[in-house]
Design a protein around this motif. Structure first.
Motif, PDB file in Angstrom:
ATOM      1  N   UNK A 271       0.517  -1.426   0.363  1.00 48.70           N
ATOM      2  CA  UNK A 271       0.248   0.358  -0.201  1.00 48.70           C
ATOM      3  C   UNK A 271       0.744   1.230  -0.114  1.00 48.70           C
ATOM      4  N   UNK A 272       0.211   2.325   0.090  1.00 57.21           N
ATOM      5  CA  UNK A 272       1.235   4.128  -0.104  1.00 57.21           C
ATOM      6  C   UNK A 272       0.614   4.611   1.051  1.00 57.21           C
ATOM      7  N   UNK A 273       0.296   4.194   1.361  1.00 52.37           N
ATOM      8  CA  UNK A 273      -0.598   4.835   3.012  1.00 52.37           C
ATOM      9  C   UNK A 273      -0.872   3.985   3.651  1.00 52.37           C
TER      10      UNK A 273
ATOM     11  N   UNK B 134       1.276   8.563  -6.380  1.00 45.51           N
ATOM     12  CA  UNK B 134      -0.078   9.127  -5.205  1.00 45.51           C
ATOM     13  C   UNK B 134       1.124   9.544  -3.912  1.00 45.51           C
ATOM     14  N   UNK B 135       3.100   8.579  -3.950  1.00 49.64           N
ATOM     15  CA  UNK B 135       3.966   8.660  -3.652  1.00 49.64           C
ATOM     16  C   UNK B 135       4.246  10.516  -3.302  1.00 49.64           C
ATOM     17  N   UNK B 136       4.686  11.245  -4.859  1.00 49.33           N
ATOM     18  CA  UNK B 136       5.547  11.994  -5.190  1.00 49.33           C
ATOM     19  C   UNK B 136       4.223  13.196  -4.438  1.00 49.33           C
ATOM     20  N   UNK B 137       2.734  13.253  -4.911  1.00 47.81           N
ATOM     21  CA  UNK B 137       1.817  13.894  -4.790  1.00 47.81           C
ATOM     22  C   UNK B 137       2.237  15.265  -4.778  1.00 47.81           C
TER      23      UNK B 137
ATOM     24  N   UNK C 201      10.262   0.252 -11.614  1.00 46.14           N
ATOM     25  CA  UNK C 201       9.488  -0.792 -11.174  1.00 46.14           C
ATOM     26  C   UNK C 201       8.312  -0.204 -10.680  1.00 46.14           C
ATOM     27  N   UNK C 202       8.753   1.543  -9.961  1.00 50.56           N
ATOM     28  CA  UNK C 202       7.059   1.545  -9.400  1.00 50.56           C
ATOM     29  C   UNK C 202       6.249   1.759 -10.547  1.00 50.56           C
ATOM     30  N   UNK C 203       4.973   1.737  -9.825  1.00 56.85           N
ATOM     31  CA  UNK C 203       4.211   1.180 -11.264  1.00 56.85           C
ATOM     32  C   UNK C 203       3.725   2.967 -11.117  1.00 56.85           C
ATOM     33  N   UNK C 204       2.884   3.668 -11.742  1.00 60.37           N
ATOM     34  CA  UNK C 204       2.412   5.050 -12.613  1.00 60.37           C
ATOM     35  C   UNK C 204       2.217   5.654 -11.170  1.00 60.37           C
ATOM     36  N   UNK C 205       0.794   4.898 -10.551  1.00 59.23           N
ATOM     37  CA  UNK C 205      -0.571   4.673  -9.824  1.00 59.23           C
ATOM     38  C   UNK C 205       0.625   5.569  -8.953  1.00 59.23           C
ATOM     39  N   UNK C 206       2.185   4.162  -8.172  1.00 60.32           N
ATOM     40  CA  UNK C 206       2.576   4.570  -7.465  1.00 60.32           C
ATOM     41  C   UNK C 206       3.715   5.812  -6.531  1.00 60.32           C
ATOM     42  N   UNK C 207       3.993   6.209  -8.011  1.00 61.72           N
ATOM     43  CA  UNK C 207       4.520   7.556  -8.876  1.00 61.72           C
ATOM     44  C   UNK C 207       3.435   8.662  -8.173  1.00 61.72           C
TER      45      UNK C 207
ATOM     46  N   UNK D 172       5.393  18.409 -13.651  1.00 63.98           N
ATOM     47  CA  UNK D 172       5.031  17.788 -14.560  1.00 63.98           C
ATOM     48  C   UNK D 172       4.425  16.879 -14.804  1.00 63.98           C
ATOM     49  N   UNK D 173       5.801  15.877 -13.920  1.00 66.41           N
ATOM     50  CA  UNK D 173       4.927  14.472 -13.624  1.00 66.41           C
ATOM     51  C   UNK D 173       3.066  14.681 -13.514  1.00 66.41           C
TER      52      UNK D 173
END
Ligand SMILES: Cc1cc2nc3c(=O)[nH]c(=O)nc-3n(C[C@H](O)[C@H](O)[C@H](O)COP(=O)(O)OP(=O)(O)OC[C@H]3O[C@@H](n4cnc5c(N)ncnc54)[C@H](O)[C@@H]3O)c2cc1C
Ligand code: FES
Ligand code: FES
Length: 487
Positions: free
Chosen positions: A56-58, A284-287, A276-282, A292-293
């Motif tokens: 999970x992210x959170x 949510x993690x970078x928030x 190998x981070x998924x785009x969803x993980x990136x 630009x991302x």
């Protein structure tokens, strides 16, 4: 090694005798779980959506919706999957079946007609229902945020699901009506426990093998020993090759759970994103830490695809119309490449060498992507495609500009869809740098930008259209930014 197995709706099932290329979709349907449907077999329709338990992210574990048609079942060795059949409770124990709250809302609000797409919508919707921070992003109730409901439901969660007969309004009504999970909800409770660990897998049937090494060193050794092996991460490109182009390989090596490829660190002078981070993980993690991302992600495929797709895969596939390269070029990112002899860092601007070709050597993996800090303050990503969401770019342009006291101090422009590789618009950058950020400068630079690259005519767009869109993109950026810069 323990025999490969997968837990489906709480029940452990051996993967054997499925072939290593068998998709999760075919595996489930062959076992009678026919709620999971095949619409397109290429990630476009979402009829095959299922939920998987992921780190999970959170919270310890997230329920994440993925396209079952793209993922090889061997990639889910040791993992947990929930299908639409596993969401309703009670029926299997002899009592009356209680619909899941998401199923209930879809039923009472008329969200289903022929029903073919419905199980897929249900799984995508259920994953969003269980997203831990969903309610923090609720629409204020005045309709100013049409993409979020008053319950925080993000409609992008359904951007990979197509319905051909119901129409989306009742489906949206159902999504915006779902409440929050109750305390005794078993799937909500599952989020508080550790996610299933990645399992080292060696799954062979007849003459083909699916391998999941446990460490980067092991993966690099395997790639050296087996030069013909195909690397897969999220399988969103690879799954299409298998289903549509009937690619069958003797050896596939999965890298999506390698811990060394899963880091995301913000350092003082750069951000390092594991390949190998998924785009969803990136996302949510970078928030929003890299605007630009943050602008790229909602325009990249659909939530279903972003839940599996990785940056390593987007750069690894080397498509000239991939969406992350223009953005990463504008950010002046570099890639860290690793092989059994060590690592090297290559600026992304030197990485692509020809159509789907790069400096990456046989046996080399992309370990991470590095984005230097500080970031340029004026950025934009313009994706020109036929649909707003879930479409491939005809042209993509990313800008990163430093504008101080009305003068362009630094300009970086990344382009996709106008050459055999993603490219930097060096001449247009030079036409901007050192000049005042005025309509005259922009008009002159627009003419230069329109002549960059070697665009082609194809079924997506003509070469003239592509060139014209480059120019429009800079004019749009000027229109978007003049107010902010002069303020
Ligand atoms: C329906 C649909 C919509 C899509 N929309 C978009 C879109 O809007 N924009 C876009 O850019 N792309 C899009 N794609 C393409 C795809 O989703 C992306 O390219 C994605 O980033 C691939 O990542 P992956 O992890 O799934 O790669 P995989 O399919 O696992 O692998 C892709 C390639 O990369 C290589 N690879 C993977 N990881 C590594 C690594 N760490 N090191 C070296 N090589 C590696 C593999 O060997 C393979 O050749 C779409 C695909 C589908 C099916
Ligand atoms: S069957 Fe269409 S996305 Fe999987
Ligand atoms: S209900 Fe028929 S396709 Fe959606």
């Amino acid at each position: 090694m323990v025999a490969a197995r997968i837990t489906v709706n709480g029940k452990e099932t051996p993967i054997s005798p499925a072939a290593p290329h068998t998709t999760v979709l075919d595996f489930l349907r062959e076992r009678g779980l026919t709620g999971t449907k095949e619409g397109c077999a290429e990630g476009e329709c979402g009829a095959c959506s299922v939920m998987v338990a992921r780190p999970g992210v959170n919270r310890p574990t997230d329920w994440v919706a993925v396209n079952a048609c793209l993922v090889p079942v061997a990639a889910l060795d040791g993992q947990e999957v929930i299908t639409s059949e596993g969401l309703a409770t009670g029926g299997s124990s002899g009592g009356p079946t209680a619909l899941h709250p998401v199923q209930e809302e879809m039923a009472v609000r008329g969200g289903s007609q022929c029903g073919y797409c419905t199980p897929g919508f249900i799984c995508s919707m259920a994953a969003e229902y269980y997203r831990p921070d969903r309610c923090a992003h609720a629409d204020p109730g005045d309709g100013t945020d049409p993409e979020h409901g008053p319950n925080g439901f993000d409609l992008h969660a359904l951007s990979g699901n197509l319905c051909r007969c119901t129409g989306y309004r009742p489906i949206r009504d159902a999504a915006f009506a779902v409440g929050t999970p109750t305390e005794d909800d078993a799937l909500a409770q599952r989020r508080e426990q550790s996610p299933p660990e990645p399992v080292a897998t060696e799954y062979t049937r007849e003459d083909s093998t699916f391998l999941r090494p446990g460490t980067l060193a092991e993966a690099l050794r395997l790639l050296r020993e087996r030069p013909g092996a195909v690397v897969v991460a999220g399988s969103t490109d690879w799954g299409v090759e298998v289903n549509i182009r009937a690619r069958r390989e003797k050896c596939v090596v999965a890298v999506d759970r390698l811990p060394e490829l899963r880091a995301l660190r913000v350092e003082s002078d750069h951000i390092e994103i594991g390949a190998a981070q998924t785009l969803t993980e990136i996302e949510r993690r970078l928030d929003g830490r890299v605007p630009l991302l943050a602008e790229l992600f909602p325009q990249f495929a659909s939530r279903l695809i972003r839940n599996s797709a990785t940056l390593g895969g987007n750069l690894g596939t080397g498509s000239p119309i991939g969406d992350s390269p223009p953005v990463l070029l504008a950010l002046e990112a570099s890639v860290v490449l690793a092989d059994a002899d060590g690592e090297r860092e290559v600026p992304l601007s030197d990485y692509f060498t020809g159509y789907r070709q790069s400096v990456r050597r046989p046996g080399e993996l992309i370990r991470s992507v590095r984005i230097p800090l500080p970031l340029s303050p004026v950025t934009a990503f313009h994706k020109i495609a036929k649909r707003r969401f879930d479409d491939i770019s005809s042209v993509a342009v990313a800008f990163a500009l430093d504008i101080e006291d009305g003068t362009v101090r630094r300009a970086r422009i990344g382009l996709g869809g106008v050459a055999a590789t993603p490219v930097r618009a060096l001449a247009a950058e030079a036409a901007l740098e050192g000049r005042p950020w005025t309509a005259e400068t922009v008009a002159a630079a627009t003419r230069v930008l329109q002549s960059q690259g070697t665009p082609m005519d194809d079924h997506r767009a003509s070469a003239r259209y592509r060139s014209a869109m480059l120019g429009q993109s800079l004019l749009k950026l000027y229109a978007q930014t003049t107010e902010a810069v002069s303020a």
